[in-house]
Design a protein around this motif. Structure first.
Motif, mmCIF file in Angstrom:
data_model
loop_
_atom_site.group_PDB
_atom_site.id
_atom_site.type_symbol
_atom_site.label_atom_id
_atom_site.label_comp_id
_atom_site.label_asym_id
_atom_site.label_seq_id
_atom_site.Cartn_x
_atom_site.Cartn_y
_atom_site.Cartn_z
ATOM 1 N N THR B 21 26.465 55.372 81.728
ATOM 2 C CA THR B 21 27.033 53.839 81.535
ATOM 3 C C THR B 21 28.155 53.507 81.498
ATOM 4 O O THR B 21 28.708 53.634 80.318
ATOM 5 C CB THR B 21 25.552 53.322 80.421
ATOM 6 O OG1 THR B 21 24.246 54.009 80.840
ATOM 7 C CG2 THR B 21 25.500 51.773 80.572
ATOM 8 N N THR B 23 30.462 50.269 80.030
ATOM 9 C CA THR B 23 29.902 49.126 78.978
ATOM 10 C C THR B 23 31.729 48.555 78.640
ATOM 11 O O THR B 23 32.670 49.995 78.837
ATOM 12 C CB THR B 23 30.066 48.930 77.853
ATOM 13 O OG1 THR B 23 30.552 50.343 77.019
ATOM 14 C CG2 THR B 23 28.328 49.726 77.981
ATOM 15 N N GLU B 25 33.064 48.648 76.297
ATOM 16 C CA GLU B 25 33.057 49.151 74.785
ATOM 17 C C GLU B 25 34.094 51.080 75.870
ATOM 18 O O GLU B 25 34.600 51.273 75.041
ATOM 19 C CB GLU B 25 32.267 49.922 74.249
ATOM 20 C CG GLU B 25 32.638 48.517 72.684
ATOM 21 C CD GLU B 25 31.956 47.587 73.768
ATOM 22 O OE1 GLU B 25 30.576 47.460 74.740
ATOM 23 O OE2 GLU B 25 32.334 45.889 73.560
ATOM 24 N N PRO B 79 32.560 46.619 83.904
ATOM 25 C CA PRO B 79 31.514 46.990 83.468
ATOM 26 C C PRO B 79 30.348 46.240 83.916
ATOM 27 O O PRO B 79 29.012 46.290 84.002
ATOM 28 C CB PRO B 79 31.653 46.812 81.908
ATOM 29 C CG PRO B 79 32.672 45.501 81.821
ATOM 30 C CD PRO B 79 32.961 45.868 82.705
ATOM 31 N N GLN B 80 31.082 45.256 84.741
ATOM 32 C CA GLN B 80 29.987 44.050 85.071
ATOM 33 C C GLN B 80 28.837 44.350 86.744
ATOM 34 O O GLN B 80 29.603 45.489 87.614
ATOM 35 C CB GLN B 80 30.576 42.184 85.514
ATOM 36 C CG GLN B 80 31.136 41.929 84.431
ATOM 37 C CD GLN B 80 32.813 42.035 84.715
ATOM 38 O OE1 GLN B 80 33.156 43.225 85.263
ATOM 39 N NE2 GLN B 80 33.718 42.158 83.748
#
Lengths: 214, 214
Positions: B21, B23, B25, B79-80
């Motif tokens: 995943t 993100t 961050e 990250p979108q």
């Protein structure tokens, strides 16, 4: 700060970096075998060369990165000795010397600079290694200086502790005679960290980085 | 002919090239350890970086040589997911993306190109690997195309037999989960010659060159 770097310097297992006698026909004397593995097409990068990118070739490409000037011994520039009687001689490389930067040629004999359209220029200088490096740093305009060889020149700069980085390529052959890279340099490795890696081709690449104080 | 090249692609011992995943961050998910050995300062060459020139760093510098365009998956750009609702997002890299060439970003969702002063531009494209490569070759102006990742993108291009060169860096750590580089690619090595060399740092560098017929 500008560094002094040696790249793609090939030596035999017995420590020779060139043959004893340089002639027009044999630019590195009887040591041609040393450069059999060397593909000069890669010195300016991987672009445009349609050949497999091997470890050896990838490493060759670092030669010009961030380099603003070279220093070479007279024997790398040409086979002549003594005073310059043949000003027609403009180096081994024809109209396109691969350097594309100013090059300091160490010689005891005066000669005017040579300029080429591709950015290469040769500046003939009678100087100690310290003086030659100072001049090359000026010419390099903030970039690094490559100590281009031959072996006598590299050895002098190593002896004077002026080399910051050395990429050494050991070729698995013996020459039995020639110009030694190591003569008079016992223990020189103490001033460096040394990484060694052996390529699938049988070449051993070493990366010498000078230990800096502080 | 323009080649498709992969550089500095880091994988774990268990074959993962990113976390599951992404993100804001954690741009490569839970796989940050993969890039701990990576010093991005070297991707544009050795010049100007005052640090030892190790084998790992010398190899890193080949990243941009002769490259005229990159292809990246959407996850490398941001990250979108889904339609582009935030046109303010211009990538992870601020005003100076390191690419300095056109970059094709693979996405199913339409978006206008982005241009940066340093030569980087992003071109959003809904395309198969073959189509994306054709577009990147156009944009590259005769130079090579870098397939920039992430692992899903590399895997798709490998599956389609579109990769000419792959510089793979195996990092001696295990992740246990993530995006596999190798899933569905059993036997892919048959189409390449593969050189392996292990660096003193513990990284293993591989150079995959596609076997060309004739």
């Amino acid at each position: 700060m500008a560094r002094a770097r040696v790249h793609n310097f090939h030596v035999s297992l017995d420590g020779y970096g060139a043959g004893e006698t340089i002639t027009l026909e044999k630019p590195i004397g009887e040591a041609q075998g040393l450069f059999a593995p060397f593909d000069g097409r890669f010195i300016d990068g991987l672009g445009g060369v349609d050949a497999p990118i091997t470890l050896d070739r990838a490493l060759t490409t670092t030669w010009s990165q961030g380099i603003g000037a070279e220093i070479m011994g007279r024997g790398k520039f040409g086979p002549q000795t003594g005073a310059w009687t043949d000003d027609e001689w403009r180096g081994w490389w024809g109209d396109e010397p691969p350097f594309r930067t100013p090059v300091v040629v160490l010689t005891h004999h005066r000669r005017d600079p040579l300029h080429f359209d591709n950015g290469t220029s040769f500046h003939f200088l009678d100087a100690t290694p310290v003086e030659a490096l100072a001049r090359a740093v000026e010419l390099a305009g903030g970039r690094d200086v490559r100590i281009g060889g031959g072996p006598t020149t590299i050895r002098q700069f190593l002896a004077a502790d002026l080399v910051d980085f050395l990429h050494l390529v050991t070729v698995p052959l013996t020459l039995g005679a020639g110009v030694s890279l190591w003569e008079g340099l016992a223990g020189v490795e103490d001033r460096f960290t040394v990484e060694s890696v052996t390529s699938p081709s049988g070449l051993t690449h070493q990366f010498w980085n000078r230990v800096t104080s502080g």
